[in-house]
Structure formats: C-alpha cells, structure tokens
Design a protein around this motif. Structure first.
Motif, mmCIF file in Angstrom:
data_model
loop_
_atom_site.group_PDB
_atom_site.id
_atom_site.type_symbol
_atom_site.label_atom_id
_atom_site.label_comp_id
_atom_site.label_asym_id
_atom_site.label_seq_id
_atom_site.Cartn_x
_atom_site.Cartn_y
_atom_site.Cartn_z
ATOM 1 N N MET A 1 -0.833 10.832 -7.873
ATOM 2 C CA MET A 1 -1.632 9.830 -7.155
ATOM 3 C C MET A 1 -3.040 9.824 -7.737
ATOM 4 O O MET A 1 -3.974 10.345 -7.120
ATOM 5 C CB MET A 1 -1.727 10.192 -5.671
ATOM 6 N N ASP B 1 -6.722 1.243 0.099
ATOM 7 C CA ASP B 1 -5.371 1.815 0.013
ATOM 8 C C ASP B 1 -4.503 0.942 -0.898
ATOM 9 O O ASP B 1 -3.760 1.432 -1.755
ATOM 10 C CB ASP B 1 -4.782 1.878 1.427
ATOM 11 N N THR C 1 -5.429 7.782 -5.556
ATOM 12 C CA THR C 1 -5.773 8.490 -4.320
ATOM 13 C C THR C 1 -6.792 9.592 -4.596
ATOM 14 O O THR C 1 -7.768 9.758 -3.856
ATOM 15 C CB THR C 1 -4.485 9.096 -3.710
ATOM 16 N N ALA D 1 2.782 6.769 1.005
ATOM 17 C CA ALA D 1 2.885 5.857 2.148
ATOM 18 C C ALA D 1 1.507 5.316 2.495
ATOM 19 O O ALA D 1 0.496 5.924 2.124
ATOM 20 C CB ALA D 1 3.453 6.603 3.335
ATOM 21 N N PRO D 2 1.438 4.187 3.213
ATOM 22 C CA PRO D 2 0.122 3.638 3.545
ATOM 23 C C PRO D 2 -0.736 4.636 4.319
ATOM 24 O O PRO D 2 -0.231 5.346 5.187
ATOM 25 C CB PRO D 2 0.464 2.436 4.437
ATOM 26 N N ALA D 3 -2.008 4.680 3.978
ATOM 27 C CA ALA D 3 -3.001 5.511 4.662
ATOM 28 C C ALA D 3 -2.724 7.007 4.598
ATOM 29 O O ALA D 3 -3.333 7.781 5.310
ATOM 30 C CB ALA D 3 -3.175 5.077 6.119
ATOM 31 N N ALA D 4 -1.802 7.419 3.723
ATOM 32 C CA ALA D 4 -1.528 8.858 3.620
ATOM 33 C C ALA D 4 -2.729 9.575 3.001
ATOM 34 O O ALA D 4 -3.056 10.702 3.360
ATOM 35 C CB ALA D 4 -0.282 9.096 2.785
ATOM 36 N N ASN E 1 -1.844 4.207 -8.604
ATOM 37 C CA ASN E 1 -0.840 5.279 -8.512
ATOM 38 C C ASN E 1 0.443 4.912 -9.256
ATOM 39 O O ASN E 1 0.975 5.703 -10.032
ATOM 40 C CB ASN E 1 -0.514 5.575 -7.042
ATOM 41 N N ALA F 1 0.830 -1.208 0.000
ATOM 42 C CA ALA F 1 0.000 0.000 0.000
ATOM 43 C C ALA F 1 0.862 1.255 0.000
ATOM 44 O O ALA F 1 0.563 2.232 0.681
ATOM 45 C CB ALA F 1 -0.972 0.020 1.184
ATOM 46 N N SER F 2 1.937 1.210 -0.763
ATOM 47 C CA SER F 2 2.809 2.384 -0.775
ATOM 48 C C SER F 2 3.507 2.525 -2.120
ATOM 49 O O SER F 2 4.222 1.605 -2.544
ATOM 50 C CB SER F 2 3.839 2.257 0.349
ATOM 51 N N SER F 3 3.299 3.678 -2.781
ATOM 52 C CA SER F 3 3.991 3.829 -4.063
ATOM 53 C C SER F 3 5.470 4.111 -3.860
ATOM 54 O O SER F 3 6.276 3.800 -4.731
ATOM 55 C CB SER F 3 3.350 4.878 -4.972
ATOM 56 N N ALA G 1 1.812 11.760 0.692
ATOM 57 C CA ALA G 1 3.048 10.976 0.617
ATOM 58 C C ALA G 1 2.705 9.611 0.032
ATOM 59 O O ALA G 1 1.573 9.140 0.159
ATOM 60 C CB ALA G 1 3.626 10.814 2.010
#
Ligand code: ASP
Length: 417
Positions: free
Chosen positions: A315, A392, A318, A359-362, A399, A279-281, A357
């Motif tokens: 994103m 996410d 997102t 990052a997860p849950a950003a 993303n 869950a993080s690009s 960011a």
C-alpha cells in the motif's frame, strides 16, 4: 484483445464524470437524500458483486500460482523479489510524503481557533474511528494475527492476511508432494480460478454504472466542500501520490523491463478507475489481475502470485498518506518531530501499511499505529476526517498501480513478460 478493455475504460470514465456532475447537482438542489437512498444501492450492489469473488479469487489464484511455480527455490526467489519490491517502494513512498510535508508544512501556523473549528467539525464517524483506533492492537499482535487459529473462520470473516497465509502454506506444501499425486487438487483450484475470472468479466460490464453510482453518492453526500476543505493538506498528499506514481513506478519499469510506460498506464487504467470509485484495492483486485495479464502481458503465474499479495500487503499510497498525515497533525498541534521520530514514521508506516486491509478507510485506522509510535494525539484523525474519502480514493489508485508495476518488474526479471 485490447480494444474491448479500452472501450470499457472509456465507459467507466464517462460513468465517473456523470457521477460527479449528478452528485454536485443533487447536492446543490438539496436532494442528496434521493441519491443516497436510490442511486447509492446500485454502487453497493456492484461492490458486493465484486467483494463476493475476492476471497475465492485470492485463495484459488494464490494457491495455484504458488503451486505452479513448481520448485520451492523458484518460489522463494520470486517471493523474495516481490516482497523486496513492495517494501522498498513503500519505504520510498513514506519518505517522499515526509519530505513534502516537511517542505510545504501544510499544518503549520494554524491559529488555536482554526484548530478548534477543525476538531469541532468532526463527525460522529470520526469519533467512532478514533475509538476503533484506540483499540488497535500492538504491532506484534497484528503480526501474530496473520496465523489463523481457525481456517474456516478466516474465510468466513474474509481476513485476507490469514487467507493468504493458508494459500501460500498450502501452495508450498503442494510443490513438495512428489509424483503428481496432488494434481487433482491443483486442477480443482485452477477450475475455481477460471470460473471466478469469468465471473469478474461479467461483473466488469456493470462497472460504468457502479462507478457512476458510487461517485454520485460521495459527491452528493459531501458536496464540493469535500474538495475544498483542508486544501493544502490534501494537495500535499495528492501531489505526493502523483509524484510517486509518475517517478518511482516508471523508473522501476524502465530499469527492470522493456515495457513502455505509456502502455503500462493505459493498460492498468480500468483497475485504477475501479480503485478510485470503490476506494478499495481488494475490490479492484479482480480487475487488476485481468488488466495486468491481458493488457500488460504478465504471465498468469506471476499475476496469481504477486497481485493478491500486493492487494493486501503493498500500500504505497496508504503509507505516503500516513507519512504526510502524521507530520500534518503534528504541525497542527505544534509538535516538532525529530529526525529519529521521522525515521520511526518511515518504519511504522511501512509496517502499518502492510497490516492495512485493502478496504475503504482502512488506512486511517492503521494511521493510529503511526501516530502512537511518535506520540502524536489520535484526536488528529478527527481533523483530517473531512477529506478522508477523497484521499482514500486517490491512494487506492496508487496502491493498485504499485501492485501492477511489481508484477511487471518481477515478470520481466523472470523472462515471463
Ligand atoms: N482504501 C485503501 C485500499 O484499499 C486502503 C486505505 O485505506 O488506505 O487500497
């Protein structure tokens, strides 16, 4: 060259499937504690390894990429194309999300009781997130914050926007110094870049195990309920993400390049799986760079420039999610949104996703900026918290796909593919 990547993809996919089965079993048998205590750390180790290389990779590759574009005019042209692509696709993503949410109306007609139950089911984590969201600075502060007052602090804190700012600024200055006097500096960072990429290749061999552990932990923790609750809302978000990835990127690639769509999606799959698992690009960035260069044939120069920027600024998933969520929460609270308000959502979600960011849950934190801009209660975050993790994971996939598609389009336009 291609075969090992595809084999790796198969292994990651197997890791993912086993993770889901293992997690579901653990959840059913009531031993999710075991998974969280002993399996999850394996996933965390993988994420830590990959996070370890993100700051040096972004800095070195962006600096070398910028300096490598040699003349400021070319740099300006590629920079303008990259940013234009990112902003346009993001605005399209929010608009698509708004359209779907307005047509399907996932949050309309909820009884007061159902709404209360949803809000009450919120976890402490959601409360903490709402508290953080309330503190979220205004958009001007977000923009001002891109300029680091202390560059060392930017590196230590891993503040990606600030690291990007320093790398771009330094890279541009390098192109302005005549006579090859700065060649040693560029050579040094090229070396750093190569070392980091080699590290990524080694870390990637652990990806199947990392993805297994990460997915098993999520499924064991939340159980199938994460997949069943808030179904309509989740379906709208996921349908929007799928439509965006299936229509917008292929169209752009078809119009601007000769890349085959099937080859594009096959080539980028390992990065998508890492984005899904983590869950993080940002965590997926090293793999995205590797896939885009090796499997899609984008030149290292363009990859080094467009992808680190994209992992932080672009994103689409997102933004789409923020559009749908804002309309959904407004519907749950029975607040009508005017056309002007919806336009505000397009603008703020585009900007908020830039400030998110990788990052997860950003994205759920910057969602607060969008909610605030149209006066929708921040408490709504609690309602969607239950499905946050799975959404996410899905939006992170879009993303990174968007970043790679931009690299392909820009490279094709520069005849660098
Ligand atoms: N997790 C997303 C990403 O890294 C950001 C978000 O929370 O929307 O791409």
């Amino acid at each position: 060259m291609k075969r090992p990547k595809l084999q790796l993809y198969g292994k990651i996919l197997i890791g993912l499937a086993l993770g889901v089965i293992f997690g579901l079993l653990a959840n059913r048998l009531g031993c999710s504690g075991f998974v969280l205590d002993y399996i999850k750390p394996l996933g965390s180790a993988f994420i830590r390894l990959i996070s370890m290389v993100v700051v040096p990779l972004v800095f070195a590759s962006l600096l070398v990429g910028t300096a490598g574009l040699n003349d400021v005019r070319k740099l300006g042209r590629i920079g303008a194309k990259t940013l234009a692509y990112y902003l346009c696709t993001t605005a399209i993503a929010v608009t698509l999300g708004l359209l779907l949410a307005n047509i399907v109306k996932p949050g309309a007609g909820l009884s007061g009781e159902a709404r209360r139950a949803l809000v009450e089911s919120r976890s402490e984590q959601a409360d903490a997130q709402i508290a953080r969201a309330r503190e979220k600075p205004a958009i001007t502060d977000v923009l001002l914050n891109i300029i680091p007052a202390n560059p060392i602090q930017a590196f230590v804190e891993g503040n990606m926007l600030q690291v990007i700012f320093i790398a771009l600024f330094a890279g541009i200055c390098l192109t302005m110094i005549p006579g090859g006097r700065c060649q040693p500096v560029i050579g040094f960072f090229e070396g750093v870049n190569d070392v980091v990429i080699q590290m990524v290749r080694i870390i990637m061999r652990l990806a199947p195990y990392g993805v297994f552990a990460l997915v098993a932990a999520v499924v064991a923790d939340f159980g199938a309920s994460i997949l069943l609750a808030l179904v309509k809302y989740s379906v709208v978000v996921i349908a929007g993400l799928v439509l965006h990835a299936a229509i917008v990127y292929p169209s752009a690639i078809r119009i601007f390049s000769r890349q085959k769509i099937g080859a594009f999606f096959r080539g980028i799959r390992p990065a998508q799986l890492i984005a899904f698992g983590s869950a993080s690009s940002s965590a997926a960035l090293p793999v995205t760079m590797e896939c885009t260069e090796r499997n899609l044939g984008v030149s290292r120069k363009i990859c080094s420039f467009a992808l680190p920027l994209g992992a932080t600024l672009n994103m689409d998933g997102t933004a789409l999610y923020q559009g749908v969520s804002t309309v959904f929460i407004a519907q749950v609270y029975d607040l009508g949104l005017t056309a002007a308000q919806q336009l505000t959502i397009v603008l703020t979600a585009t900007l908020a996703s830039v400030g998110t960011a990788g990052a997860p849950a950003a994205g759920i934190v910057t969602l607060a900026i969008v909610l605030k801009s149209v006066g929708v209660p921040l408490e709504g975050i609690a309602i969607i918290w239950g499905v946050e993790r799975i959404l996410d994971m899905c939006r992170s996939v879009v993303n990174v796909t968007g970043d790679a598609s931009c690299a392909v389009v820009v490279a094709a336009s520069e005849k660098d593919l």
